[in-house]
Scaffold this motif. Sequence first.
Motif, PDB file in Angstrom:
ATOM      1  N   SER A 136       0.911  -0.815  -0.146  1.00 24.71           N
ATOM      2  CA  SER A 136       0.363  -0.396   0.196  1.00 24.71           C
ATOM      3  C   SER A 136       0.742   1.044  -0.026  1.00 24.71           C
ATOM      4  O   SER A 136       1.231   1.923  -0.686  1.00 24.71           O
TER       5      SER A 136
ATOM      6  N   GLY B 297     -12.293  14.003  -1.528  1.00 21.66           N
ATOM      7  CA  GLY B 297     -12.110  13.491  -0.254  1.00 21.66           C
ATOM      8  C   GLY B 297     -11.052  13.350   0.710  1.00 21.66           C
ATOM      9  O   GLY B 297      -9.999  14.246  -0.055  1.00 21.66           O
TER      10      GLY B 297
ATOM     11  N   LYS C 200      -6.520  11.157   4.881  1.00 18.90           N
ATOM     12  CA  LYS C 200      -6.517   9.376   5.351  1.00 18.90           C
ATOM     13  C   LYS C 200      -7.698   8.447   5.033  1.00 18.90           C
ATOM     14  O   LYS C 200      -7.057   7.555   4.352  1.00 18.90           O
ATOM     15  N   GLY C 201      -8.207   9.110   3.846  1.00 20.67           N
ATOM     16  CA  GLY C 201      -9.992   8.317   2.967  1.00 20.67           C
ATOM     17  C   GLY C 201      -8.989   7.979   2.048  1.00 20.67           C
ATOM     18  O   GLY C 201      -9.093   6.708   2.090  1.00 20.67           O
ATOM     19  N   TRP C 202      -8.505   8.111   1.315  1.00 16.58           N
ATOM     20  CA  TRP C 202      -7.514   8.085   0.431  1.00 16.58           C
ATOM     21  C   TRP C 202      -6.558   6.774   0.248  1.00 16.58           C
ATOM     22  O   TRP C 202      -5.677   5.715  -0.175  1.00 16.58           O
TER      23      TRP C 202
ATOM     24  N   TYR D 289      -7.163   4.653   3.388  1.00 17.96           N
ATOM     25  CA  TYR D 289      -6.742   3.717   3.701  1.00 17.96           C
ATOM     26  C   TYR D 289      -7.341   2.570   2.506  1.00 17.96           C
ATOM     27  O   TYR D 289      -8.012   1.932   2.790  1.00 17.96           O
ATOM     28  N   THR D 290      -7.808   3.688   1.808  1.00 20.08           N
ATOM     29  CA  THR D 290      -9.139   3.033   0.535  1.00 20.08           C
ATOM     30  C   THR D 290      -8.243   2.136  -0.290  1.00 20.08           C
ATOM     31  O   THR D 290      -8.481   1.042  -0.442  1.00 20.08           O
ATOM     32  N   ILE D 291      -6.768   2.520  -0.180  1.00 16.76           N
ATOM     33  CA  ILE D 291      -5.968   1.948  -0.960  1.00 16.76           C
ATOM     34  C   ILE D 291      -5.140   0.967  -0.258  1.00 16.76           C
ATOM     35  O   ILE D 291      -5.340  -0.428  -1.188  1.00 16.76           O
TER      36      ILE D 291
ATOM     37  N   ARG E 200      -7.503  -0.727   2.194  1.00 14.74           N
ATOM     38  CA  ARG E 200      -8.585  -2.209   1.843  1.00 14.74           C
ATOM     39  C   ARG E 200      -8.608  -2.686   0.761  1.00 14.74           C
ATOM     40  O   ARG E 200      -8.635  -3.863   1.107  1.00 14.74           O
ATOM     41  N   ASN E 201      -8.465  -1.375  -0.544  1.00 20.19           N
ATOM     42  CA  ASN E 201      -8.187  -2.735  -1.773  1.00 20.19           C
ATOM     43  C   ASN E 201      -6.810  -3.935  -1.734  1.00 20.19           C
ATOM     44  O   ASN E 201      -7.388  -4.330  -2.650  1.00 20.19           O
TER      45      ASN E 201
END
Length: 173
Positions: free
Chosen positions: A51, A67, A70-72, A74-76, A78-79
Motif C-alpha cells: 500500500s 475526499g 486519510k480516506g484515500w 485507507y482505501t488503497i 483496503r483494496n
Amino acid sequence: MTDHAALIKSCAAGDRPALQQLMSAEGGRMLGVARRMLRRVDLAEDAVQESLVLIWRRAHQFDESRGSAKGWIYTILRNRCLTMLRREDREVPDAMDETPEQVVLDGAYDRLGDTTDLRRCLEGLDPETRRAILSSYVLGHSHGEIAGRMAAPLGSVKSRVRRGLLKLRECLS
C-alpha cells in the motif's frame, strides 16, 4: 497533527521523507486494519508495504476535492487487502492457521487471578455470553465476526453481549 494531504502532495513531488512521515503517522494503524482484515500478521505486513508503494506511485492521482487524504490512504490499503484475500495462491490450509481462537480466549481467561472480581463476575455468565464478550475485548472482533464464528444470528449476539456487559457492570459495582 499530521497534514496527510500535504504529505501526499510531497510524495507526488518525489519527497521520500514525506513518505517516511506518512508511514510514521499511519503505519501502526494501517497494520492494525490489515491484520484485522487478513487475520495473518505476515500478510498484513505485506499489505501495508504494498500500500505504501502504491501511495508513493499514485500520489499524483490524489485529489483533495474528492475526499480526505486519510480516506484515500485507507482505501488503497483496503483494496490491497481485498486483492490479497482473493488471490488463490495466498490461501493457507486450516492446518497452518494461527492459534485457535478458543485457546487464546481460554488463555486470557486463565490469566485472570482466581480471586479477581472480574473472573468471579465472568464465571457468573453463561459460557456463550462469556465467549462473546471475550472475543470482543480480547480478540477485537465485531458483533458480526462473533456471530459468524458462533454460527448465531447477529441480533442474538448483540443482545447477548449487551446483557452480559450489563451483568458485569452490576457485578463489578
